[in-house]
Design an enzyme around this catalytic site. Structure first.
Site, PDB file in Angstrom:
ATOM      1  N   ALA A 170       0.970  -1.073   0.018  1.00 58.17           N
ATOM      2  CA  ALA A 170       0.135   0.081  -0.068  1.00 58.17           C
ATOM      3  C   ALA A 170       0.813   1.304   0.129  1.00 58.17           C
ATOM      4  O   ALA A 170       2.043   1.430   0.466  1.00 58.17           O
ATOM      5  CB  ALA A 170      -0.819  -0.072   1.087  1.00 58.17           C
ATOM      6  N   PHE A 172       1.389   5.600   0.887  1.00 61.89           N
ATOM      7  CA  PHE A 172       1.070   6.508   1.933  1.00 61.89           C
ATOM      8  C   PHE A 172      -0.111   7.314   2.176  1.00 61.89           C
ATOM      9  O   PHE A 172      -0.614   7.725   3.057  1.00 61.89           O
ATOM     10  CB  PHE A 172       2.318   7.400   2.285  1.00 61.89           C
ATOM     11  CG  PHE A 172       2.440   8.611   1.343  1.00 61.89           C
ATOM     12  CD1 PHE A 172       1.818   9.678   1.797  1.00 61.89           C
ATOM     13  CD2 PHE A 172       2.862   8.871   0.216  1.00 61.89           C
ATOM     14  CE1 PHE A 172       1.542  10.860   1.294  1.00 61.89           C
ATOM     15  CE2 PHE A 172       2.698  10.012  -0.627  1.00 61.89           C
ATOM     16  CZ  PHE A 172       2.210  10.840  -0.151  1.00 61.89           C
ATOM     17  N   LYS A 196       1.629  -5.698   3.467  1.00 58.00           N
ATOM     18  CA  LYS A 196       2.894  -4.431   3.751  1.00 58.00           C
ATOM     19  C   LYS A 196       2.204  -3.059   3.572  1.00 58.00           C
ATOM     20  O   LYS A 196       2.211  -2.693   2.530  1.00 58.00           O
ATOM     21  CB  LYS A 196       3.999  -4.904   2.797  1.00 58.00           C
ATOM     22  CG  LYS A 196       5.020  -4.090   3.433  1.00 58.00           C
ATOM     23  CD  LYS A 196       6.120  -3.549   2.164  1.00 58.00           C
ATOM     24  CE  LYS A 196       5.793  -2.476   1.605  1.00 58.00           C
ATOM     25  NZ  LYS A 196       6.025  -1.382   2.363  1.00 58.00           N
ATOM     26  N   ARG A 200       5.667   4.493   5.976  1.00 57.62           N
ATOM     27  CA  ARG A 200       5.451   5.877   6.421  1.00 57.62           C
ATOM     28  C   ARG A 200       4.219   6.125   7.462  1.00 57.62           C
ATOM     29  O   ARG A 200       4.295   7.079   8.111  1.00 57.62           O
ATOM     30  CB  ARG A 200       5.658   7.077   5.285  1.00 57.62           C
ATOM     31  CG  ARG A 200       6.975   7.158   4.577  1.00 57.62           C
ATOM     32  CD  ARG A 200       6.765   8.192   3.609  1.00 57.62           C
ATOM     33  NE  ARG A 200       6.510   7.548   2.281  1.00 57.62           N
ATOM     34  CZ  ARG A 200       6.755   8.291   1.256  1.00 57.62           C
ATOM     35  NH1 ARG A 200       7.261   9.520   1.121  1.00 57.62           N
ATOM     36  NH2 ARG A 200       6.532   7.991  -0.049  1.00 57.62           N
ATOM     37  N   SER A 249       3.215   4.374  -6.741  1.00 61.87           N
ATOM     38  CA  SER A 249       3.816   5.147  -7.668  1.00 61.87           C
ATOM     39  C   SER A 249       4.074   4.174  -9.122  1.00 61.87           C
ATOM     40  O   SER A 249       4.032   2.817  -8.892  1.00 61.87           O
ATOM     41  CB  SER A 249       5.071   5.680  -7.276  1.00 61.87           C
ATOM     42  OG  SER A 249       6.163   4.778  -7.170  1.00 61.87           O
ATOM     43  N   CYS A 304      -4.631  10.231  -5.575  1.00 61.12           N
ATOM     44  CA  CYS A 304      -4.417   9.701  -6.987  1.00 61.12           C
ATOM     45  C   CYS A 304      -5.476  10.418  -7.792  1.00 61.12           C
ATOM     46  O   CYS A 304      -5.603  10.401  -9.136  1.00 61.12           O
ATOM     47  CB  CYS A 304      -4.242   8.280  -6.963  1.00 61.12           C
ATOM     48  SG  CYS A 304      -5.846   7.535  -6.805  1.00 61.12           S
TER      49      CYS A 304
HETATM   50  P1  NAD Z   1       5.203   4.521  -3.490  1.00 61.94           P
HETATM   51  O1  NAD Z   1       5.330   3.654  -4.787  1.00 61.94           O
HETATM   52  O2  NAD Z   1       6.525   5.278  -2.974  1.00 61.94           O
HETATM   53  O3  NAD Z   1       5.097   3.446  -2.216  1.00 61.94           O
HETATM   54  C1  NAD Z   1       4.081   2.450  -2.422  1.00 61.94           C
HETATM   55  C2  NAD Z   1       4.531   1.073  -1.848  1.00 61.94           C
HETATM   56  O4  NAD Z   1       5.462   0.630  -2.474  1.00 61.94           O
HETATM   57  C3  NAD Z   1       5.147   1.447  -0.517  1.00 61.94           C
HETATM   58  O5  NAD Z   1       4.528   0.172   0.500  1.00 61.94           O
HETATM   59  C4  NAD Z   1       6.616   1.282  -0.639  1.00 61.94           C
HETATM   60  O6  NAD Z   1       7.186   0.646   0.531  1.00 61.94           O
HETATM   61  C5  NAD Z   1       6.724   0.365  -1.884  1.00 61.94           C
HETATM   62  N1  NAD Z   1       7.909   0.918  -2.619  1.00 61.94           N
HETATM   63  C6  NAD Z   1       8.189   2.189  -3.068  1.00 61.94           C
HETATM   64  N2  NAD Z   1       9.226   2.407  -3.947  1.00 61.94           N
HETATM   65  C7  NAD Z   1       9.364   0.971  -4.227  1.00 61.94           C
HETATM   66  C8  NAD Z   1      10.361   0.514  -5.265  1.00 61.94           C
HETATM   67  N3  NAD Z   1      11.177   1.100  -5.784  1.00 61.94           N
HETATM   68  N4  NAD Z   1      10.245  -0.742  -5.430  1.00 61.94           N
HETATM   69  C9  NAD Z   1       9.595  -1.497  -4.544  1.00 61.94           C
HETATM   70  N5  NAD Z   1       8.751  -1.285  -3.702  1.00 61.94           N
HETATM   71  C10 NAD Z   1       8.541   0.145  -3.559  1.00 61.94           C
HETATM   72  O7  NAD Z   1       4.038   5.346  -3.600  1.00 61.94           O
HETATM   73  P2  NAD Z   1       3.542   6.429  -2.673  1.00 61.94           P
HETATM   74  O8  NAD Z   1       4.543   7.774  -2.443  1.00 61.94           O
HETATM   75  O9  NAD Z   1       3.399   5.718  -1.285  1.00 61.94           O
HETATM   76  O10 NAD Z   1       2.257   6.799  -2.936  1.00 61.94           O
HETATM   77  C11 NAD Z   1       1.863   7.854  -3.853  1.00 61.94           C
HETATM   78  C12 NAD Z   1       1.654   7.246  -5.446  1.00 61.94           C
HETATM   79  O11 NAD Z   1       0.564   6.489  -5.289  1.00 61.94           O
HETATM   80  C13 NAD Z   1       1.274   8.355  -6.290  1.00 61.94           C
HETATM   81  O12 NAD Z   1       1.805   8.033  -7.629  1.00 61.94           O
HETATM   82  C14 NAD Z   1      -0.332   8.183  -6.509  1.00 61.94           C
HETATM   83  O13 NAD Z   1      -0.895   8.419  -7.570  1.00 61.94           O
HETATM   84  C15 NAD Z   1      -0.281   6.777  -6.284  1.00 61.94           C
HETATM   85  N6  NAD Z   1      -1.753   6.135  -5.995  1.00 61.94           N
HETATM   86  C16 NAD Z   1      -2.596   5.532  -6.829  1.00 61.94           C
HETATM   87  C17 NAD Z   1      -3.666   5.264  -6.524  1.00 61.94           C
HETATM   88  C18 NAD Z   1      -4.516   4.622  -7.300  1.00 61.94           C
HETATM   89  O14 NAD Z   1      -5.673   3.971  -7.078  1.00 61.94           O
HETATM   90  N7  NAD Z   1      -4.301   4.529  -8.826  1.00 61.94           N
HETATM   91  C19 NAD Z   1      -4.222   5.500  -5.400  1.00 61.94           C
HETATM   92  C20 NAD Z   1      -3.489   6.208  -4.270  1.00 61.94           C
HETATM   93  C21 NAD Z   1      -2.121   6.625  -4.280  1.00 61.94           C
END
Ligand code: NAD
Length: 519
Positions: A170, A172, A196, A200, A249, A304
């Protein structure tokens, strides 16, 4: 400082640190029905985004802890696949009531760790609660299909069955809602789940796990590990995990989709966005400007489905000064302060990045009509605040248009007519959400049909579907073929078994071996 995770009377899922002298509480793992302190020697600080104070620590679970959590999922799947669908339904009926009873408490944790306003944090829990409520209709959602008498004495029917162990990763920005998109749907279908959360903001999920236990979920059916890349790789690689739900992301989502799929798993990956609001000159001006401002700057733009890009069509371009006035009136403050409209960004790094994108817009020729970079919030001088910012005269070639900003920044483009606006939206690679503001039904219909975006609002700025539908972002905002929650969610977490049976009243003997396909 109104909010704090209690350090004296700790809830079950946190404890005062035993690995250092600090009084900051640590987040436990949740394995086989027990909240257990990690033995890891790698820990991540959790900050209150309004102050940047450390309010907790979360471990990077060790390999053996992750293995133990997965073993608990695997073991409990064997016993829980024998449980009746009615008993699972009862657990989730109790669960939805417990979430309602504790909604405000969960929201306080969200505001502390994530920064959004308390009202918005309550909405975060509430939208997740709606998925739990919907999960309670599993007895209808999991029905199979039957076709009797396909030939003499022969019937065919399908069962919808759980997959086994499923996992969720998930982001943040919705610490309650997004985990609640995942494990309730999976578990009510009979799967067990390894979750997981974002490192943050783990607190809300831990509280929700405790409530699920209180609702009667058997030990080991939901397990929680913490961490970053190693935990993610573990989930992608373990053969016992059959399906992965990811939200976050593009960088992480595309990686997880590819690695998980390569290992033979089902993966659904909801990712980044650039949502356009198309404002037609015939729109109700008052409503449109209010909706646009609310959807662009609410949650400090960290949604998002934030309406982060406006396309003003024709005469609507004259509304820009009023749009700026409304944005100026929003109150920026710590999320627990009365009257706050938007809180801080999640981290200092996120603030830096957003400020750089604003700067890039100004340098590349956009008009910076409102600049929130220098905002000072009294009493919260160390917080990650950025005030509402508006960049106008933006062109599709600019960095501030091409990148997802994920902050309180509205970029404004112009179009001469509806066709031009549709073309612009369709050229953008993302397809999460969009909205059109108009009083003309034919315009709305044309837009809804021609725009290549998975979720469309007509005079609705943030068209996130309720859980009887599914979350249907498309193109670069989604990888996979089966969406989150609703009927699609049930499809994602189940597989079909098709049974063809023949029962003859009299046991007629088959005279010869049948060597051709039956026709
Ligand atoms: P993030 O991708 O940084 O983190 C999401 C999860 O992935 C976390 O649990 C993190 O630990 C893990 N993660 C982070 N970087 C990683 C990597 N390089 N390799 C493997 N795992 C990794 O996202 P965030 O900053 O927590 O959330 C914001 C993003 O989520 C924005 O881009 C937003 O648009 C997107 N989002 C999309 C939706 C949707 O339904 N489309 C909903 C909410 C958020």
């Amino acid at each position: 400082q109104l909010l704090r995770i209690p350090t004296k009377v700790n809830p079950a899922w946190c404890s005062s640190s035993s690995y250092s002298s600090s009084s900051v509480s640590t987040t436990k793992l949740f394995i086989d029905g027990k909240f257990a302190e990690s033995r890891s020697n790698e820990w991540i600080d959790i900050h209150n985004p309004a102050t940047n104070e450390v309010v907790g620590r979360v471990p990077k679970a060790t390999k053996s802890e992750m293995e133990t959590a997965l073993a608990a999922c695997t073991k409990s799947f064997r016993s829980c696949s024998e449980t009746s669908v009615l008993s699972r339904q009862q657990i989730f009926l109790r669960y939805q009531q417990l979430i309602k009873d504790n909604l405000k408490e969960v929201a306080k944790i969200i505001t502390l760790e994530q920064g959004k306003t308390l009202a918005d944090a309550e909405g975060d829990v509430f939208r997740g609660l709606q998925v739990v409520e919907h999960a309670c209709s599993v007895t209808s959602l999991m029905l199979g299909e039957t076709l009797p008498s396909i030939t003499k004495d022969m019937d065919t029917y399908t069962y919808r069955l759980p997959l086994g162990v499923c996992a969720g990763i998930a982001p943040f920005n919705f610490p309650a809602m997004i985990p609640l998109w995942m494990f309730p749907m999976a578990m009510v279908c009979g799967n067990t789940f390894l979750m997981k959360p974002s490192e943050r903001v783990p607190g809300a999920l831990m509280f929700l796990a405790k409530l699920l236990q209180d609702a009667g979920a058997p030990d080991g059916t939901l397990n929680i590990i913490h961490g970053q890349h190693e935990a993610v790789n573990f989930i992608c690689d373990q053969p016992d995990i059959k399906a992965i739900s990811f939200v976050g992301s593009n960088q992480a989502g595309e990686y997880i989709y590819e690695r998980g799929s390569r290992n033979g798993k089902r993966v659904q990956s909801n990712m980044g966005a650039k949502n356009h609001g198309v404002v037609m000159p015939d729109a109700n001006k008052e409503n449109t400007l209010n909706q646009l401002v609310g959807a662009a700057f609410g949650a400090a733009g960290q949604r998002c489905m934030a309406l982060s890009t406006a396309i003003l069509v024709g005469e609507a371009q004259k509304w820009l000064p009023e749009l700026v006035e409304r944005a100026k009136n929003l109150r920026v403050n710590a999320g627990d302060q009365p009257g706050a409209d938007l809180g801080p960004l999640i981290s200092h790094q996120a603030k830096e990045r957003v400020c750089q994108l604003i700067e890039s817009g100004a340098k590349e020729g956009a008009s910076l009509l409102l600049d929130g970079r220098k905002i000072k919030v009294q009493g919260y001088e160390n917080g990650n605040f950025v005030g509402p910012t508006i960049l106008a005269k933006v062109k599709p070639s600019m960095t501030c248009y091409k990148e997802e900003i994920f902050g309180p920044v509205l970029v404004v483009l112009e179009a001469d007519n509806l066709d031009e606006a549709i073309e612009m939206v369709n050229r953008n690679p993302y397809g999460n959400g969009t909205a059109i503001f108009t009083t003309n039904g034919a315009t709305a219909r044309k837009y809804s049909h021609l725009v290549d975006v998975g979720q469309v609002g007509v005079n609705v700025p943030i068209p996130v579907p309720l859980p009887m539908f599914s979350f249907t972002g498309s193109r670069s905002s989604f990888r996979g073929d089966t969406n989150f929650y609703g009927k699609q969610g049930v499809q994602f977490y189940t597989q079909l078994k098709t049974i063809t049976s023949q029962w003859k009243e009299e046991d007629a003997t088959v005279a010869r071996p049948a060597v051709v396909m039956p026709t």
